[in-house]
Design a protein around this motif. Sequence first.
Motif, short mmCIF file in Angstrom:
data_model
loop_
_atom_site.label_atom_id
_atom_site.label_comp_id
_atom_site.label_asym_id
_atom_site.label_seq_id
_atom_site.Cartn_x
_atom_site.Cartn_y
_atom_site.Cartn_z
N GLU A 276 1.96 4.80 -1.01
CA GLU A 276 1.25 5.99 -1.50
C GLU A 276 2.01 7.22 -0.99
O GLU A 276 2.90 7.11 -0.14
CB GLU A 276 -0.19 5.99 -0.99
CG GLU A 276 -0.32 5.91 0.52
CD GLU A 276 -1.77 5.95 0.97
OE1 GLU A 276 -2.57 6.59 0.27
OE2 GLU A 276 -2.08 5.36 2.02
N SER B 126 5.65 -4.63 -8.02
CA SER B 126 4.37 -3.98 -7.75
C SER B 126 4.57 -2.68 -6.97
O SER B 126 3.93 -1.66 -7.26
CB SER B 126 3.46 -4.93 -6.96
OG SER B 126 2.27 -4.30 -6.58
N SER C 112 3.84 1.45 -7.90
CA SER C 112 3.29 2.49 -7.02
C SER C 112 4.24 3.68 -6.93
O SER C 112 3.80 4.84 -6.93
CB SER C 112 3.03 1.91 -5.63
OG SER C 112 2.15 0.80 -5.69
N SER D 270 0.84 -1.21 0.00
CA SER D 270 0.00 0.00 0.00
C SER D 270 0.86 1.25 0.00
O SER D 270 0.69 2.14 0.83
CB SER D 270 -0.93 0.00 1.22
OG SER D 270 -0.17 -0.09 2.42
N TYR E 238 -2.76 4.21 -6.67
CA TYR E 238 -1.37 3.79 -6.78
C TYR E 238 -1.21 2.26 -6.76
O TYR E 238 -0.10 1.76 -6.64
CB TYR E 238 -0.56 4.39 -5.62
CG TYR E 238 -0.79 5.87 -5.47
CD1 TYR E 238 -0.11 6.79 -6.26
CD2 TYR E 238 -1.73 6.36 -4.55
CE1 TYR E 238 -0.34 8.15 -6.13
CE2 TYR E 238 -1.97 7.71 -4.42
CZ TYR E 238 -1.26 8.60 -5.21
OH TYR E 238 -1.51 9.95 -5.08
N VAL E 239 -2.33 1.52 -6.89
CA VAL E 239 -2.29 0.06 -6.86
C VAL E 239 -1.87 -0.46 -8.23
O VAL E 239 -2.29 0.06 -9.28
CB VAL E 239 -3.66 -0.50 -6.43
CG1 VAL E 239 -3.64 -2.02 -6.46
CG2 VAL E 239 -4.01 0.00 -5.05
N SER E 240 -1.03 -1.49 -8.26
CA SER E 240 -0.55 -2.06 -9.51
C SER E 240 -1.63 -2.90 -10.17
O SER E 240 -2.58 -3.37 -9.51
CB SER E 240 0.69 -2.91 -9.24
OG SER E 240 0.35 -4.01 -8.42
#
Length: 760
Positions: free
Chosen positions: A134, A187, A191, A132, A172-174
């Motif tokens: 960000e 991944s 982000s 996560s 921003y999630v792959s």
Amino acid sequence: MPTKIGRFDILGQLARSSFATVYKAQDPETQQTLALKVVALNNLPDRDDLVKAVFEEADRSKPLNSHNIAVLYGVGDEDGQLLAGAEYVQGNSVATTLARKDSFSIWDLQDIARQICHALDHAQVHKIVHHSLEPAKVMVQWDGLVKVLGFGVSSMNALAGAPTGVPEILHYVSPEQLRGEACDHRSALFSLGAILYEMATERKAFAGDTAEQIRAAILDSLPPLPHRLKANLNPSLSALIMKAISKSPENRFQSGQELVRELEHCKATVTKVAPPAPAVKPKTQAVGAAAGIGAKPAVPTGKPTAPPKPPAQPQAKASAAAPATATPATKPTYRVDPLVADDDDAGPAADSKKTFSDLEELPPLKEIFVPSISPDAESEETAPPPPLVAGGKKAVEKPSIQIREVAQKAIAEMRQLPPKLYIYGIGGAVLLIAVIVGAMSMHNYLEDRDSGGAKTAAAPVHATPAKQIVPPPAPALNPAAPQPQAEVAPPAPQPEVPTLTVEEQPQSAPAKSNRQGRTKGRAAPVLAQLTVSSVPAGAQITFDGSPLCQSPCTLTDIAPGQHVVAASKAGFSPASRTITVRPGTGSVALQLNSVSTTLMVASNPPGGVIVIDGRDTGRLTPTLFSFDKAGTHTVLVRRTGFLEETSTVNVQSGQPGNVNVTLKRLGSTDEIHGAGGKFKKVFGRGSASSMGTVSVKTQPKGAQIMINGRVLDKTAPYDFYLNPGTYVIDITMPGYRNLHRVINVEEGEKVAIEEILSQQ
């Protein structure tokens, strides 16, 4: 806002969302400030899966130890809440900077991205993925250090989602994470690319009003190229960001270090594009046309010309002051850093910003002829004024005769000389050399003959009995005259002073009386006496290579002449002198220099403070020390975070000493927990099997406890947990003697310290 959660005192609220709340809290047992993230589990349908995933990720993240990763102290669940205690970081997040509309330069991007990539690569080594990442989880401290938050609990946001609205993390999630596929470190690099896109363009890479629109943008569409949104953005940086947010993991950067190297190349490209003159040429021409500077000047005619009307006619002579109504120049096409680029470089203010280095050529100068001052009036009148080139610059005066022409002329004249002249010159040189060599040989021959004659005259003293030998001159044998003292002469050069004067008498008497005269006229040998002393006394005296005595002593029956006297003593360097002894009594003194003793002090690891005989030397290991004399010394080496070591060494004269100690690392005092607390699920979920227990009891009670220099907030008696390692425990109490103990804490073991304090 609650004032207490579990055993933690709440100091304030840092952030809040529909899913979790982050508080600034303090642990009353250790007085440590931390960030406490609280997630309410009552409204979550899959709470058990979330708790299990968070606990497993927190256990895997224990090996993380990077200065760019915020430390996770522990996780736990209590009263229907999921708790996570992490390092409290002071500074601004990237999300805060973006919200303020503050731009990031290429240098800011490079520095922040480099430190984030260092954190991601460190996590990759331990096979840990941030799910996560960000802008809100990238904190920049006041000293510029970047810390990535959320390692160990990143699955909270990834699995929980948001009850209402669009979660910020979704931008921003792959793509593979949206599809529910297995994710690796690439991944997180996706982000990071989305974060860099927003930092460079101030726009989100994948925007949308609803969650479905954002998911569709991430899975199916590509955002606009960053340099199309920001005209002054470097295209190479734009290509780097687009590679980072590629849909396929194979097309992205395979490591953070690879991304940093590419970003360094972009930074170097920007640095090379801006300063050089060819890149600035369009802007210089445009501004110069508007200000009357950039036009190419014509040959001056002495008459002022009007300023040019349009910029397309640059043939007229420019003036220093341009008309105020000049057409502004167009925007230059070269690229600069977005933070450095001006909003408008083509206005009238651009002229004032232009520096001397930006101009392609100087403005034309007014032609002024100043006659030179010369006593020759005729030459003044006939000498033409110095020529001027375009722009009013004075032409460089060239020599009237070229050097190459002069050289060629000289070579041609030399070739015209007759060959016999060369032969005569060479022969004369050879003859001159022969004369010089002959003169030197004759000089050496005469000197050798003179010295040979002198040796022949003195030889009859020792071997030839046929010649008459007379005593030395009367002044040398007069008993009333004072005896000469022995002289000490340097080794070279030596004056030719004979110790005995020998002269050969003419043979005027008959041969039979010559023998009798020789027998009566032979002089008795005159010997010398020498007193030898040394500083210090007691040195072994050697005379001409033979050891004779210890200083001070007197040597007798010495034949006059040149001799070598030497002195030696343990702990001192030997000394020798070459002296010339004459008949009589003399003396010589030799000075011996003490040999300094050396001591090498080293440690593993190096960098320890060296204390010798209780005095801080101010030096760090390794260091070589010199002592004036031999003796015993006590050496102490201390270093922060290590147990100090002491060694005693006996330094001998002329022999190097060596002290090499191995420093033992002290245990960490970051995690000191009181034994028997109620909140056991936090910080390892109540498992203290990996730590050791220390019990301190004193009589009387109330003594202060200090561990590795850290003072505990509890007094004796006190039981607490420590990680395995070596610790230095100091127990102090006013009116009593201090106690100093070194203990080793083992995993799962208990160390008990029970002391009765003695009064001072």
